[in-house]
Structure formats: structure tokens, C-alpha cells
Design a protein around this motif. Structure first.
Motif, PDB file in Angstrom:
ATOM      1  N   ALA A  64       0.840  -1.208   0.000  1.00  0.00           N
ATOM      2  CA  ALA A  64       0.000   0.000   0.000  1.00  0.00           C
ATOM      3  C   ALA A  64       0.871   1.253   0.000  1.00  0.00           C
ATOM      4  N   LEU A  65       1.958   1.220   0.799  1.00  0.00           N
ATOM      5  CA  LEU A  65       2.860   2.374   0.852  1.00  0.00           C
ATOM      6  C   LEU A  65       3.531   2.608  -0.506  1.00  0.00           C
ATOM      7  N   VAL A  66       3.947   1.498  -1.139  1.00  0.00           N
ATOM      8  CA  VAL A  66       4.593   1.621  -2.458  1.00  0.00           C
ATOM      9  C   VAL A  66       3.604   2.186  -3.479  1.00  0.00           C
ATOM     10  N   ASN A  67       2.377   1.699  -3.427  1.00  0.00           N
ATOM     11  CA  ASN A  67       1.363   2.196  -4.368  1.00  0.00           C
ATOM     12  C   ASN A  67       1.050   3.683  -4.118  1.00  0.00           C
ATOM     13  N   ILE A  68       1.048   4.071  -2.851  1.00  0.00           N
ATOM     14  CA  ILE A  68       0.846   5.499  -2.534  1.00  0.00           C
ATOM     15  C   ILE A  68       2.000   6.317  -3.098  1.00  0.00           C
ATOM     16  N   GLY A  69       3.213   5.730  -3.015  1.00  0.00           N
ATOM     17  CA  GLY A  69       4.402   6.429  -3.524  1.00  0.00           C
ATOM     18  C   GLY A  69       4.333   6.716  -5.009  1.00  0.00           C
ATOM     19  N   MET A  70       3.553   5.910  -5.748  1.00  0.00           N
ATOM     20  CA  MET A  70       3.412   6.155  -7.191  1.00  0.00           C
ATOM     21  C   MET A  70       2.792   7.522  -7.467  1.00  0.00           C
ATOM     22  N   PRO A 113       9.070   4.123  -6.641  1.00  0.00           N
ATOM     23  CA  PRO A 113       7.785   3.457  -6.333  1.00  0.00           C
ATOM     24  C   PRO A 113       7.078   2.940  -7.586  1.00  0.00           C
ATOM     25  N   ILE A 114       7.221   3.656  -8.704  1.00  0.00           N
ATOM     26  CA  ILE A 114       6.564   3.218  -9.943  1.00  0.00           C
ATOM     27  C   ILE A 114       7.163   1.906 -10.430  1.00  0.00           C
TER      28      ILE A 114
END
Length: 232
Positions: A64-70, A113-114
Motif C-alpha cells: 500500500a505504501l509503495v502504491n501510494i508512492g506512485m 515506487p513506480i
């Protein structure tokens, strides 16, 4: 329409005249963008593979954190890097603020993140039966990972293309941590903003055509490699 044609004409004149400043700005743009994408790729692919294949407590939270980072706003990335590199910050002694290194760091923060998230998604879509089949054939862990990477190579290339598209167009973070210093940290995107603020729309359009040409050439090359691998 007339302004667009004037900008295109100006861009061709700048390139044909061998304008030294434009040449240096273009080279610096390529250097920081490609370096940032390479580092994001070297970190993001293994990280995405791990998140896509491993199962451990907290994995969904990290995803979830990685996806938010996108969707991290570039100015926020620039602010964080600035705080770290500021004289009183934890990395202040390195004196990297307002240098190309600071721009690369900011671009990594927005592209990593992407690459990680898209790579992770690709590995999560692998059929578990394929993994069991490869293991049953006696493949080592390295052989297993290599086979799985080949299975999702198109998606990995798409992740790299997306990461490059983000950094080549990035301006907010680059302006904040680089300062747009002539001959040192000025890149195409920050130059465009500066020329627009001066009212030099023809030069800004010319720089935008050069930037779009670079983005098109590199993206087209990566896409060609992606589709070529698909046809093999």
C-alpha cells in the motif's frame, strides 16, 4: 498555431546552430534522468520481485505504501530531499543540495515506487502452477527467479518506461533541490519554466520540442525492445 510553428523553428535553429548552453542543458537532462532510472531499476526490480513473490506479515501494508508512492507529488519529494540535504540536515555535510546529485535523488524518489509497484504487480500475476512446475524440475532459486523474470519481462520494461516518463518530465522537485543554476543544475524542464516566467514563449516552446523529442526517442527505443522481445 503561429506560436507553435515559431517554437518549432526556434528549436531547429538551436539544434543546427550548436548552441552550447542548449547542448549542456540537454546532456545534463539526459544524465540525471537516465541515472535516476537506472538506480530505480536496480533497486525496484528486486524489491518488486520480493514483494510480488514473498508472503510475510505486513506485506500488504508495504504494498500500500509503495502504491501510494506512485502518486507522490514531486514537490513533496523535493521537500524531503531538501530537508535531508540542508546544512543542518542528516546529509548536510555532503553539500549535495543544488547539485545534479540532489536532482537525481529527487527523481529516484518519484520513479522508484513506480518501478517497484508495477514489477510487483507483474510477479503477483504469475500462475502459481508455473512456479511449482519449475521447482519440480529441480531448478535452483537463481534459475527460478531468472525464468520468472523472463516470464514478466514485458511488464518490467513497461515499468521502466513509466519510471523514465515520470523523471524526464519532472520539474517541481528538480527546481526545489537543484535551484535551476545556469551551467550547473539547469535542465530542460526547469529551463522551460524559467523562460515562461520571462515571457519568452518561443524559446520555451523550442525547449519543449527538444524535450519531447528526447522522450520520444528513448521511449520508442524501449518500446521497440519490448515488442521485439514479445515477437521472439
Amino acid at each position: 498555431m503561429e506560436l507553435l510553428l515559431e517554437g518549432l523553428k526556434k528549436a531547429i535553429e538551436m539544434i543546427l546552430s550548436g548552441d552550447r548552453e542548449i547542448f549542456e542543458i540537454t546532456l545534463l537532462t539526459l544524465r540525471v534522468s537516465i541515472t535516476a532510472v537506472l538506480i530505480s531499476t536496480l533497486i525496484g526490480i528486486p524489491a518488486g520481485m520480493f514483494l510480488g513473490l514473498a508472503h510475510f506479515p505486513g506485506r500488504k501494508f508495504i504494498l500500500a505504501l509503495v502504491n501510494i508512492g506512485m502518486g507522490l507529488p514531486p514537490v513533496v519529494a523535493g521537500l524531503w530531499i531538501t530537508l535531508f540535504l540542508w546544512r543542518s540536515g542528516p546529509l548536510g555535510d555532503l553539500a549535495w543540495l543544488y547539485t545534479p546529485t540532489a536532482i537525481i535523488m529527487a527523481q529516484i524518489l518519484v520513479s522508484l515506487p513506480i518501478v517497484t509497484a508495477l514489477t510487483s504487480t507483474a510477479f503477483q500475476q504469475i500462475n502459481p502452477k508455473l512456479i511449482l512446475q519449475v521447482k519440480a524440475l529441480g531448478a535452483t532459486k537463481i534459475q527460478l527467479y531468472w525464468i520468472l523474470m523472463k516470464e514478466v519481462k514485458l511488464a518490467i520494461l513497461a515499468a521502466i518506461i513509466a519510471g523514465f516518463g515520470r523523471v524526464i518530465a519532472e520539474v517541481g522537485a528538480a527546481m526545489m533541490v537543484g535551484g535551476n543554476i545556469s551551467g550547473e543544475t539547469r535542465i530542460l524542464t526547469t529551463s522551460i519554466v524559467m523562460e515562461v516566467s520571462k515571457g519568452n514563449f518561443d524559446i520555451a516552446l523550442a525547449l519543449s520540442f527538444i524535450l519531447m523529442t528526447l522522450a520520444f526517442i528513448i521511449t520508442f527505443t524501449l518500446t521497440y525492445l519490448q515488442q521485439r522481445k514479445r515477437s521472439l
